[in-house]
Design an enzyme around this catalytic site. Structure first.
Site, PDB file in Angstrom:
ATOM      1  N   GLU A  30       0.832  -1.224   0.000  1.00 21.17           N
ATOM      2  CA  GLU A  30       0.000   0.000   0.000  1.00 21.17           C
ATOM      3  C   GLU A  30       0.860   1.265   0.000  1.00 21.17           C
ATOM      4  OE1 GLU A  30      -2.843  -0.496   3.222  1.00 21.17           O
ATOM      5  OE2 GLU A  30      -4.171  -1.584   1.882  1.00 21.17           O
ATOM      6  N   GLU A  87      -5.646  -8.290  -1.504  1.00 21.75           N
ATOM      7  CA  GLU A  87      -6.350  -8.119  -0.237  1.00 21.75           C
ATOM      8  C   GLU A  87      -7.788  -7.759  -0.532  1.00 21.75           C
ATOM      9  OE1 GLU A  87      -4.912  -5.432   2.802  1.00 21.75           O
ATOM     10  OE2 GLU A  87      -2.832  -5.886   2.315  1.00 21.75           O
TER      11      GLU A  87
HETATM   12  C1  BGP Z   1      -4.524  -2.923   4.667  1.00 20.58           C
HETATM   13  C2  BGP Z   1      -3.217  -3.530   5.095  1.00 20.58           C
HETATM   14  C3  BGP Z   1      -3.291  -4.820   5.815  1.00 20.58           C
HETATM   15  C4  BGP Z   1      -4.566  -5.078   6.561  1.00 20.58           C
HETATM   16  C5  BGP Z   1      -5.816  -4.509   5.934  1.00 20.58           C
HETATM   17  C6  BGP Z   1      -7.028  -4.457   6.831  1.00 20.58           C
HETATM   18  O1  BGP Z   1      -4.439  -1.547   4.806  1.00 20.58           O
HETATM   19  O2  BGP Z   1      -2.341  -3.733   4.001  1.00 20.58           O
HETATM   20  O3  BGP Z   1      -2.110  -4.966   6.552  1.00 20.58           O
HETATM   21  O4  BGP Z   1      -4.451  -4.931   7.897  1.00 20.58           O
HETATM   22  O5  BGP Z   1      -5.637  -3.227   5.411  1.00 20.58           O
HETATM   23  O6  BGP Z   1      -6.940  -3.358   7.675  1.00 20.58           O
HETATM   24  P1  BGP Z   1      -7.185  -3.449   9.224  1.00 20.58           P
HETATM   25  O7  BGP Z   1      -6.250  -4.512   9.707  1.00 20.58           O
HETATM   26  O8  BGP Z   1      -6.849  -2.127   9.754  1.00 20.58           O
HETATM   27  O9  BGP Z   1      -8.599  -3.821   9.395  1.00 20.58           O
END
Ligand code: BGP
Length: 473
Positions: A177, A371
């Site tokens: 990201e 993701e």
């Molecule tokens: C993205 C990241 C992940 C993951 C996901 C969900 O921003 O790359 O590492 O965590 O989001 O976010 P969160 O864990 O804050 O719910």
């Protein structure tokens, strides 16, 4: 789906699952100083203060102890039929201070064993080189990615892992990201910001160094193994205009460019023309050499990977924007047509199709969803079952829209569900914000047996993969 090589699977990241934060010579990472819950937002907003604060409990220190449970966890992924698993290598596990003379052999051995285990089940690794875990020593010494020297440290680490794993890995993701540096700079770039400095200047400078590091990784990687495939990684999600008033539409274009800016550089090899005005109007003056430009031009990525959770909504009306909330670190108005998750993240499956089409139209390179998923509270019933129908519903709708996008003509490498096993939330540090098909018995205060249980979605996803793989034959 879209050919027999389509990579169905899941995604995790070292900083949120491995734990074992000082085991076998590992150094601390920026994530290791971040607490859980509300305090985490304060801690991320002022990393300098955080370094001097004792928060007591740090969820990354144990994570879900994937470091010691990986065999059991990978066996469960294999049972679901995963064709790919996205992991990240923990940078400070390999270079504990970021600038050590020699890499930490024990750290390298851990990933040797992990790749052996994946190979056993013919699961393709997709490896993120830097996922929210810049070595803490580099944060303290250089203020994170605001200093050009961090590029050298990153490239030294890249060279070591590329040489070591050249026969094990094909798909690399250079920086997770990459647009996060503008929104949560502590996570994205371990940035130490000084009061009263031009934050935009520092953030875009750090972004430039990350873009150079990414291009440098592509260069070194292709020399070591020309078969390596490199991806950039965007926290994606189309920004819609609140109304059809042209000034709202213009604003949404501006916001979209804020994200596409990074991928424009990584996929096309040069700063986009609109960046000139953006920099001028924000007093941004980058340290950028002719050599830098050459490196960027000659080392673009092979594919565009991205995370997708939500779309966003914006307006040119500054008063109205005061009502914006943050879903996944991005300011957004509430979209009256859409529901939200328990954490206020807009749920927009059609937005995935729109985002995919936009990305593909813009870059004409294969996409990779690395993701996607729903963070939700899960309840273990008396009979031990976890009926996560809401998660199944979310995933089903997104997968359906992904298929539509493929029918629209988008080239897609694979689909990896985020947090395929419950892990620590990046933004909140909570364990209770769960994404997994596999439940991990651990709570927000760090108690729990760490035992793994299958949720209802486990069998559902297994069936999705099976059905779609049947179709490929
Ligand atoms: C993205 C990241 C992940 C993951 C996901 C969900 O921003 O790359 O590492 O965590 O989001 O976010 P969160 O864990 O804050 O719910």
């Amino acid at each position: 789906m879209s050919g027999k090589d389509f990579l169905w699977g899941g995604a995790i990241a070292a900083n949120q699952c491995e734990g074992a934060y000082l085991a076998d010579g590992k150094g601390e990472s920026v994530i290791d100083v971040l607490p859980a819950g509300k305090k985490r937002f304060e801690a991320m907003a002022d990393l300098k203060k955080t370094l001097e604060t004792d928060y007591g409990y740090y969820p990354s220190h144990e994570g879900i102890d994937f470091y010691h449970h990986y065999k059991e966890d990978i066996a469960l992924f294999a049972e679901m039929g995963f064709r790919a698993l996205r992991i990240s290598i923990s940078w400070p596990r390999i270079f504990p201070t970021g600038e050590d003379k020699e890499p930490n052999e024990k750290g390298l051995q851990f990933y040797d064993s992990l790749f052996v285990e994946l190979k056993k089940y013919r699961i393709e690794p997709v490896v993120t080189i830097n996922h929210f875990d810049t070595p803490l020593a580099l944060v303290k010494k250089y203020g994170g990615w605001r200093d050009r020297k961090v590029i050298d440290a990153y490239l030294k680490y890249c060279r070591v892992i590329f040489e070591r794993y050249k026969a094990d890995v094909t798909y690399w993701i250079t920086i997770n990201e990459i647009n996060m540096v503008l929104h949560i700079p502590a996570l994205g770039a371990g940035l130490l910001l000084e009061k009263e400095e031009n934050e935009e200047q520092i953030k875009y400078q750090a972004a430039h160094y990350q873009l150079l590091a990414s291009a440098g990784a592509v260069k070194i990687g292709k020399e070591i193994n020309p078969k390596f495939q490199f991806g950039c990684m965007l926290a994606a999600g189309q920004v819609y205009a609140n109304t059809c008033d042209p000034s709202d539409v213009l604003e949404s274009q501006k916001k979209n460019r804020e994200h596409y800016f990074f991928i424009d550089v990584q996929a096309r090899g040069a700063y986009p023309s609109y960046s000139k005005r953006l920099f001028e109007e924000n007093g941004i003056n980058l340290d950028m050499t002719e050599e830098d430009k050459k490196l960027l031009a000659e080392n673009t990525v092979d594919y565009i990977s991205f995370s997708y959770y939500s779309s966003r909504l914006t307006s040119a009306d500054k008063e109205l924007m005061k009502k914006a909330t943050t879903g996944n670190a991005f300011a957004t108005l509430k979209n009256p047509y859409l529901k939200e998750s328990e954490w206020g993240w807009t749920i927009d499956p059609v937005g995935l199709r729109i985002t995919m089409n936009e990305l593909y139209d813009r870059y004409q390179k294969p996409l990779f969803i690395v993701e996607n998923g729903l963070g939700a509270f899960d309840r273990v019933e008396e009979n031990g079952q976890i009926a996560d129908d809401y998660r199944i519903d979310y995933l089903k709708q997104h997968i359906d829209q992904m298929k539509e996008a493929v029918k629209d003509g988008v080239e897609l490498i694979g689909y990896l569900a985020w947090g395929c096993i419950d892990l620590i939330s990046a933004s909140t540090g909570e364990m209770s914000k769960r994404y997994g098909f596999i439940y991990v018995d651990r709570t927000d205060d760090g108690s729990g047996s760490l035992k793994r249980y299958k949720k209802k979605s486990f069998d559902w996803y297994k069936e999705i993969i099976r059905q779609n793989s049947e179709m490929q034959k």
